[in-house]
Design an enzyme around this catalytic site. Structure first.
Site, short mmCIF file in Angstrom:
data_model
loop_
_atom_site.label_atom_id
_atom_site.label_comp_id
_atom_site.label_asym_id
_atom_site.label_seq_id
_atom_site.Cartn_x
_atom_site.Cartn_y
_atom_site.Cartn_z
CG ASN A 43 -1.70 1.21 1.45
OD1 ASN A 43 -1.78 2.07 0.57
ND2 ASN A 43 -2.33 1.32 2.62
CD1 TRP A 44 3.77 1.28 -2.73
CD2 TRP A 44 3.92 2.57 -4.57
NE1 TRP A 44 4.69 0.72 -3.57
CE2 TRP A 44 4.81 1.48 -4.70
CE3 TRP A 44 3.84 3.49 -5.61
CZ2 TRP A 44 5.62 1.31 -5.83
CZ3 TRP A 44 4.64 3.33 -6.74
CH2 TRP A 44 5.53 2.24 -6.83
CE LYS A 45 -0.11 3.08 4.83
NZ LYS A 45 0.02 3.15 6.29
CG HIS A 87 -5.69 1.68 5.42
ND1 HIS A 87 -5.28 2.63 6.32
CD2 HIS A 87 -4.64 0.85 5.25
CE1 HIS A 87 -4.01 2.37 6.67
NE2 HIS A 87 -3.61 1.30 6.04
CD GLU A 100 -2.77 5.30 7.00
OE1 GLU A 100 -2.74 5.38 5.75
OE2 GLU A 100 -1.84 4.81 7.67
N GLY A 151 2.82 2.00 10.82
CA GLY A 151 3.80 3.07 10.70
C GLY A 151 4.53 3.40 11.98
CB SER A 189 5.41 -2.11 12.02
OG SER A 189 5.04 -0.76 12.29
N GLY A 194 2.90 -1.15 4.23
CA GLY A 194 2.94 0.25 3.86
C GLY A 194 4.36 0.69 3.55
CD GLU A 202 -3.23 -2.74 7.38
OE1 GLU A 202 -2.12 -2.96 6.89
OE2 GLU A 202 -3.88 -1.70 7.17
P1 PGA Z 1 3.07 0.13 7.58
O1 PGA Z 1 1.58 0.34 7.04
O2 PGA Z 1 3.60 -1.14 6.95
O3 PGA Z 1 3.83 1.36 7.11
O4 PGA Z 1 2.99 0.02 9.06
C1 PGA Z 1 0.73 -0.75 6.88
C2 PGA Z 1 -0.59 -0.31 6.32
O5 PGA Z 1 -1.11 0.75 6.73
O6 PGA Z 1 -1.16 -0.98 5.43
#
Ligand code: PGA
Length: 244
Positions: A10-12, A90, A92, A166, A204, A225, A160
């Site tokens: 997931n490049w966000k 997600h 976010e 993150g 993470s 991510g 998640e």
């Molecule tokens: P992260 O994000 O690997 O940077 O912790 C994971 C995600 O939000 O899918």
């Protein structure tokens, strides 16, 4: 059909045209399991040209097919742009845009209608974990976010924990195992092919902890991510999954 192994990135809100060199590097590898990259929507079409065997997905879609929704993208538009998958719910999106389980389920129905595979995300906050509510939160998000039209072929579930995204912190193996076993149990109770849904862990995941996470029962892959942005980080994670 056993659950398929999937390494999803997931490049966000990261990536411009120049970032597609990372996809070139991933596409040139012998990956040994399914790989999905979800770049920002602006890069979906160009990404497909760089992806080889790698699937390309969106990070969200609207529940409607078209209409007056400035800034939104429909599932049919993602499919038209070349996406085969879409991440939905997600944390976010849930936090930044107030998305509810019911909205996530409506988006999933639209995505399935457009022929997309959904990657539906669930996860507890730190306060919910500290309060002992993790399993209840996951069960309720699963019940509310996964629509009745879900099948193992059109739906992947990603666990998640919000506090692990993150942050460099991850649950321990027992904590991941407990949630994945619950998800398997709930899906098997609800869907005839519930045993076959791919269940991803996300939060993470790094080259250094991937093998340990993939050894946990009912962990069929990862949603990654930060460590999906560079092929030099994501490649070893893919290898760890292929070897698990
Ligand atoms: P992260 O994000 O690997 O940077 O912790 C994971 C995600 O939000 O899918």
């Amino acid at each position: 059909m056993a659950p398929k192994k999937l390494a999803a990135g997931n490049w966000k809100m990261n990536g411009v045209t120049a970032s597609l060199v990372e996809l070139d590097a991933l596409a040139a590898r012998e990956n040994g399991c399914d790989v999905l990259i979800c770049p920002p929507a602006t890069l979906i079409t160009p990404a497909v040209a760089h992806a080889g065997e790698i699937a390309i997905g969106g990070q969200d879609c609207h529940a409607n097919e078209s209409g007056a929704h400035t800034g939104d993208i429909s599932a049919a538009m993602l499919a038209d742009a070349g996406a085969s998958h879409v991440i939905l719910g997600h944390s976010e999106r849930r936090a930044d845009h107030g998305e509810t389980d019911a909205q996530v389920a409506a988006k999933a129905i639209a995505a399935h209608g457009a022929g997309l595979v959904t990657v539906i995300c669930v996860g507890e906050t730190e306060a919910e974990r500290d309060g002992g509510d993790t399993l209840d939160v996951i069960a309720s998000q699963l019940a509310g976010s996964v629509p009745d039209c879900a099948t193992a072929a059109n739906t992947v579930i990603a666990y998640e924990p919000v506090w692990a995204i993150g942050t460099g912190r991850t649950p321990n193996s027992e904590q991941i195992a407990e949630v994945h076993a619950l998800m398997r149990d709930k899906l098997s109770g609800r869907f005839s092919d519930g045993a076959d849904f791919s269940l991803l862990y996300g939060g993470s995941v790094k080259p250094g902890n991937a093998a340990e996470i993939f050894a946990i029962a009912h962990v069929d892959g990862a949603l990654v991510g930060g460590a999906s942005l560079k092929a030099s980080d994501f490649g070893p994670i893919i290898d760890a999954l292929a070897q698990a």
